[in-house]
Design an enzyme around this catalytic site. Structure first.
Site, mmCIF file in Angstrom:
data_model
loop_
_atom_site.group_PDB
_atom_site.id
_atom_site.type_symbol
_atom_site.label_atom_id
_atom_site.label_comp_id
_atom_site.label_asym_id
_atom_site.label_seq_id
_atom_site.Cartn_x
_atom_site.Cartn_y
_atom_site.Cartn_z
ATOM 1 N N ASP A 57 0.869 -1.172 0.000
ATOM 2 C CA ASP A 57 0.000 0.000 0.000
ATOM 3 C C ASP A 57 0.907 1.223 0.000
ATOM 4 O OD1 ASP A 57 -1.778 2.040 0.423
ATOM 5 O OD2 ASP A 57 -2.280 1.483 2.488
ATOM 6 N N LYS B 249 3.147 11.269 -3.604
ATOM 7 C CA LYS B 249 2.025 10.635 -4.297
ATOM 8 C C LYS B 249 1.089 11.683 -4.910
ATOM 9 C CE LYS B 249 -1.529 7.099 -3.424
ATOM 10 N NZ LYS B 249 -2.043 6.155 -2.407
ATOM 11 N N GLU C 140 -7.196 0.666 -4.428
ATOM 12 C CA GLU C 140 -7.167 0.528 -2.966
ATOM 13 C C GLU C 140 -8.492 0.033 -2.380
ATOM 14 O OE1 GLU C 140 -5.799 4.385 -1.852
ATOM 15 O OE2 GLU C 140 -3.766 4.032 -2.573
ATOM 16 N N ASP D 141 -12.814 4.990 1.711
ATOM 17 C CA ASP D 141 -11.363 5.018 1.934
ATOM 18 C C ASP D 141 -10.873 6.465 1.952
ATOM 19 O OD1 ASP D 141 -8.632 4.774 1.916
ATOM 20 O OD2 ASP D 141 -8.501 3.462 0.183
#
Length: 651
Positions: free
Chosen positions: A42, A103, A207, A233
């Site tokens: 992850d 990211k 994800e 999420d």
């Protein structure tokens, strides 16, 4: 000539669409022979996690700090680069040389509004030309620019090392998770990051889908009745909301929505902005001029945010924050919720949107699963529960680890490691955004609709808009608006060498193909009487070209060699220092040594300690020679006097 497309007399065809029911991605491959260990990673905005599935059991791997999550942070110094917790410690001391949140930059252009709006919040430099974005830091005595892919690769390399230390053998394969709303450029860039880190990417997995796999296997792998699961999420940098149906081990993604620029970092920034104003009111000082002060205060904001998840108030106290002024303030949960109210409400808009896209009602959602550390915020949970009319939220799984857990299961399946609880597992995923071409008048002609099942292949025929056109420009866009000017240009395919013909006569066959990693390939072909020409391109926006990749891989290999040499040197230095302390203790506690021998050993130890202080940059060989010389002389003295003592006792 002629940038626009027209359907004209060409027949509108749709070839080989993916079925709307049944398996679209079979995660169990045909091969059954197990390979080496493959891990699930992850790769998060603020924290990352690695897990491995062995013998049907998933282990989330702790790093050498004992933590099961590792900060997605890289720091650079004059001597080395630090990753994870070591880098996080440098974030307050040397903020300009500590890169975090890469990211949010990966796969983006420098002129991207999201990059421009965020760059002022980062203490490190964000630079770029017309397209590529980079971060600039001071490293080994000079300035060095890195692509976000390189920073992410450093984090991946760290997680790879953590996994190898745990498993006791090399790790070369991985399944890496990405936000469901990552576009093609961001996915391609993540693939590049894996390659730089020396990992063979088995696949990218969304994800929420990874979280659903972990949840489904944890609470009901053999449900007979169909259950609709909403995965909410909310992590450090991104929001993903997905609706899946689970039945008999089949995970069918029905719809997804999200925002790649909404997460815990934004909540921290809201609180930070508030405190900067409070400091200015109280002390008439603007601390935003100091990167170090801002990072110290931001670290305190993150701690306070976490504390407010379990307490109604939190105290933020930072000594000598700016110009020697101490700062102490109490923040209530109500104040924090007010500061972030609009951001919290935005998350609910995505929940409503995903239900609408999935075509189901609130009452048809059986379970609401929380994923990501930011879902611990009480107001987020209250809004979700209220949205679903008081429905209880599922908190049975660790929100920080569940994504890596699901990725590890996927990795085990893709490497042929079959276990009873993983048999017949199917993951049916969808594409997050509509894809199409610009036609006459700047209208978006959608070939692949949002939430279409993947992999998929859509083909449609177009024609020319002018007489005697010899070339055609196909402009590929993504987005949901009718006009392409409101959508995002992905790239252009130029089809040249067309035979001169009246408009609407040539038939141009355009194919959009999306693979299981959600990567788009666009091809165009002229279909004419006996003559055909085909041009196939893979969209490379946001990707590093071959020369850049080769350069980065070469530099990364050199850096790894340098770091290996540096590590060996540090170990030699520590070994010499440890030997010095040991000899010193032996001399001080040695009852058999006379004062002259003891003094001689202690003098040599003191000389070595002084030499170490003055030679921190000496090569490994010098440390080893110094240690050998020290031990030879000192142990000779100690052994000699110990023998004399024994002889005297024997007499």
């Amino acid at each position: 000539m002629g940038a626009d497309l027209s359907h004209g007399n060409a027949e509108n065809l749709c070839v080989g669409p993916a079925p709307q029911s049944g398996p679209r991605i079979r995660t169990t491959p045909a091969r059954t022979r197990p390979k080496g260990p493959a891990v699930g990673i992850d790769l998060g905005t603020t924290y990352s996690c690695v897990a491995v599935c062995q013998k049907g059991r998933v282990d989330v791997i702790a790093n050498n700090y004992g933590s099961r999550t590792t900060p997605s942070c890289v720091a650079f110094t004059d001597r080395e680069r630090l990753v994870g917790e070591a880098a996080e410690m440098q974030r307050v001391l040397h903020p300009e040389n500590t890169v975090f949140g890469a990211k949010r930059l990966i796969g983006r252009r420098y002129d991207d509004p999201a990059v421009q709006s965020s760059r002022n919040h980062w203490p490190f430099q964000v630079v770029g030309g017309e397209e590529r974005v980079q971060v600039k830091v001071s490293y080994r005595g000079g300035e060095k620019a890195f692509y976000p892919e390189e920073i992410s690769a450093m984090v991946l390399s760290r997680l790879k090392q953590v996994a190898e230390a745990y498993l006791g053998r090399p790790v070369s394969q991985a399944v890496i998770t990405v936000p469901a709303y990552f576009n093609d450029a961001q996915r391609q860039a993540t693939i590049d990051a894996a390659a730089i880190a020396g990992l063979k990417l088995l696949c990218l997995i969304n994800e929420p889908s990874a979280a659903a796999i972990a949840y489904g296997l944890n609470v009901g792998p053999h449900w007979k009745a169909k259950r609709n699961i909403l995965i909410f999420d909310l992590g450090g940098g991104t929001l993903d909301v997905s609706v899946l149906s689970i039945q008999n081990g089949v995970f069918d993604v029905m719809a997804i929505s999200g925002d790649t620029q909404l997460g815990g970092e934004d909540f921290d920034q809201r609180l930070l902005n508030h405190l900067v104003l409070e400091f200015k009111k109280k002390h008439s000082e603007d601390i935003s001029q100091s990167h170090k002060a801002m990072q110290r205060l931001k670290a305190a904001c993150e701690k306070a945010k976490r504390a407010l998840s379990s307490n109604v108030r939190a105290t933020i106290s930072v000594d000598s924050l700016y110009n020697g002024v101490d700062f102490c303030i109490t923040i209530t949960r109500a104040c924090f919720e007010d500061l972030c109210a609009d951001l919290f409400q935005t998350t609910m808009e995505h929940v409503g949107r995903v239900l609408e896209d999935a075509g189901i009602k609130k009452t048809q959602v059986h379970d609401i699963v929380l994923v990501g550390g930011s879902t611990r915020i009480p107001m987020i949970q209250n809004l979700l529960s209220k949205f679903f009319e008081g429905k209880e939220l599922n908190k049975s799984i660790n929100p920080e680890e569940v994504v890596a857990h699901g990725a590890a299961v996927q990795a085990a399946i893709l490497t042929g490691h079959r276990y009873q609880n993983l048999e017949n597992l199917l993951l049916l995923d969808v594409t997050p955004v509509s894809l199409g071409l610009e036609t006459v008048g700047g209208v978006m002609d959608v070939l692949v609709k949002r939430n279409s099942p993947i992999p998929t292949k859509e083909t449609r025929n177009f024609s020319t808009t002018e007489d005697n056109q010899t070339s055609l420009f196909l402009q590929v866009y993504e987005g949901e608006r009718t006009l392409t000017k409101h959508n995002r240009l992905l790239g252009t395919v130029t089809l040249s060498g067309l035979q001169p013909s009246p408009r609407c006569v040539p038939v141009i066959v355009v194919t959009f193909a999306i693979n299981h990693n959600n990567i788009l390939t666009v091809s165009a072909m002229e279909r004419n009487t006996g003559n055909s020409k085909q041009l196939v391109i893979t969209d490379t926006r946001g990707r590093l070209d071959r020369e850049e990749m080769e350069r980065i891989l070469k530099e990364e290999e050199e850096l790894r060699e340098q770091e290996k040499v540096e590590q060996e040197k540090i170990e030699a230095l520590n070994s010499l220092e440890s030997s010095t302390f040991q000899l010193k203790r032996t001399a001080e506690q040695g009852k058999s040594l006379d004062d002259r021998a003891k003094r001689r050993v202690l003098e040599m130890c003191e000389e070595t300690t002084l030499w170490l202080e003055e030679n921190q940059l000496a090569p490994k060989k010098e440390y080893e020679e110094r240690k050998r010389e020290l031990e030879d002389v000192c142990y000779s003295i100690i052994t000699h006097f110990s023998k004399e003592d024994k002889m005297e006792k024997g007499c």
